[in-house]
Design an enzyme around this catalytic site. Structure first.
Site, mmCIF file in Angstrom:
data_model
loop_
_atom_site.group_PDB
_atom_site.id
_atom_site.type_symbol
_atom_site.label_atom_id
_atom_site.label_comp_id
_atom_site.label_asym_id
_atom_site.label_seq_id
_atom_site.Cartn_x
_atom_site.Cartn_y
_atom_site.Cartn_z
ATOM 1 N N GLY A 44 -31.965 80.926 46.742
ATOM 2 C CA GLY A 44 -31.306 82.109 47.292
ATOM 3 C C GLY A 44 -32.240 83.150 47.860
ATOM 4 O O GLY A 44 -31.789 84.126 48.470
ATOM 5 N N ASP A 176 -9.952 116.016 51.119
ATOM 6 C CA ASP A 176 -10.553 116.680 49.955
ATOM 7 C C ASP A 176 -11.405 117.846 50.446
ATOM 8 O O ASP A 176 -11.607 118.028 51.646
ATOM 9 C CB ASP A 176 -11.397 115.697 49.124
ATOM 10 C CG ASP A 176 -12.415 114.939 49.973
ATOM 11 O OD1 ASP A 176 -13.018 115.559 50.874
ATOM 12 O OD2 ASP A 176 -12.594 113.733 49.745
ATOM 13 N N LYS A 199 -6.532 118.135 45.418
ATOM 14 C CA LYS A 199 -6.095 117.278 44.308
ATOM 15 C C LYS A 199 -6.420 117.960 42.983
ATOM 16 O O LYS A 199 -7.557 118.343 42.747
ATOM 17 C CB LYS A 199 -6.799 115.919 44.367
ATOM 18 C CG LYS A 199 -6.332 115.017 45.468
ATOM 19 C CD LYS A 199 -6.938 113.640 45.349
ATOM 20 C CE LYS A 199 -8.444 113.661 45.556
ATOM 21 N NZ LYS A 199 -9.025 112.300 45.563
#
Length: 318
Positions: A44, A176, A199
């Site tokens: 890999g 936000d 929020k």
């Protein structure tokens, strides 16, 4: 741009995160992509081979650190090392999406600041400059000691909505408090007011309440964000806006991460159209009918040419 660019010292290379965008950028600049290959050993490990001379050249490497984040980051670091050892004059990283940007501070005890670690790795590998787009936290620029050109997609996204003639009752919405500056930039371009989603969790174990700061009744709302990941925030915001009387809700973002339940949430939401850029390559399974993609190739290509010619890039920030 798009005419042939006559400077053999300018080279653009692409790794595997977003080759389609890299090809578009090279076309905008007017040169062919440099020849390189990325292969893997049987265990890999990544192996990179640069298949042409870049000695004394000013090299631009296009690579977003999007999913798979760690694979793409390691490809980039190994490529930088290869370019340095091949005697490139400068190594300029064009990173449309900067992964790990959400870990820019210690939110809790014993947490890492991974955005800073990534900056250290890129610099230590040998990068001499970075061009990036809409970092989640703009202050990450301060983690680097090399020059950073931090572009934004607000103009591109604003022009899309301006050309759609959505009427005079537009409101640009930040999902936000952290995105207010971005929303204000779009609002200024569209000559529209802004609203903010506030929020709040009234008490522990009680669902968040979405309060809307600003008037959206009878308005067409455009929510703008930098990243849409699981799409929870943006779809709840769209629902809250409709419940508050908005006639239509559109959404847009620079970086469509779109992981987990994002696609179903967007499909089931009251969002009319989601407009994204191609800073992140999207596989087919992440495409839905209500989504449209804009290309940042012209913006990044122009930035590359200006940097290469030692010209000002400040007008690209506006």
């Amino acid at each position: 741009m798009s005419n042939e660019y006559f400077d053999p010292k300018l080279k653009i290379f692409s790794l595997n995160s977003n080759r389609e965008l890299a090809e578009e950028i090279a076309k905008e600049v007017g040169i062919e992509l440099g020849k390189s290959s990325v292969t893997h050993f049987s265990d890999g490990e990544i192996q990179i081979n640069i298949e042409e001379s870049i000695r004394g050249c000013h090299v631009y490497v296009i690579q977003s650190t999007s999913n798979p984040v760690n694979q793409n980051l390691m490809e980039l670091l190994i490529m930088i090392d290869a370019l340095k050892r091949a005697s490139a004059a400068t190594i300029n990283i064009v990173m449309p999406y900067y992964g790990y940007a959400r870990q820019d501070r210690k939110a809790r005890s014993r947490e890492p600041i991974t955005a800073k670690l990534v900056a250290n790795l890129i610099e230590t590998a040998g990068a001499t400059r970075m061009i990036t787009l809409d970092m989640h936290a703009p202050q990450i620029q301060g983690f680097f000691d090399i020059p950073i050109d931090h572009l934004n997609a607000v103009r591109l996204l604003s022009d899309y909505f301006s050309e759609r003639h959505l009427g005079d009752d537009l409101v640009v919405v930040s999902p936000d408090h952290g995105g207010v500056t971005r929303a204000r930039k779009m609002a200024d371009r569209l000559k529209a007011p802004i609203a903010i989603i506030d929020k709040r969790r009234p008490r522990p174990n009680v669902a968040e309440v979405m309060n809307i700061v600003g008037n959206v009744e009878g308005k067409v709302c455009i929510i703008i964000d930098d990243i849409i990941d699981t799409a929870g925030t943006i779809t709840l915001a769209a629902k809250a806006l409709r419940e508050a009387g908005a006639t239509k809700v559109y959404a847009c973002c620079s970086h469509p991460v779109l992981s987990g339940p994002a696609m179903k949430r967007i499909e089931d939401s009251p969002i009319e159209k989601l407009v994204v850029t191609n800073s992140i390559a999207l596989p087919e399974e992440k495409w839905i009918d209500k989504m449209e993609q804009l290309s940042v190739a012209a913006l990044l290509g122009e930035a590359i040419v200006r940097v290469h010619e030692n010209a000002s890039v400040s007008s690209l920030f506006e």
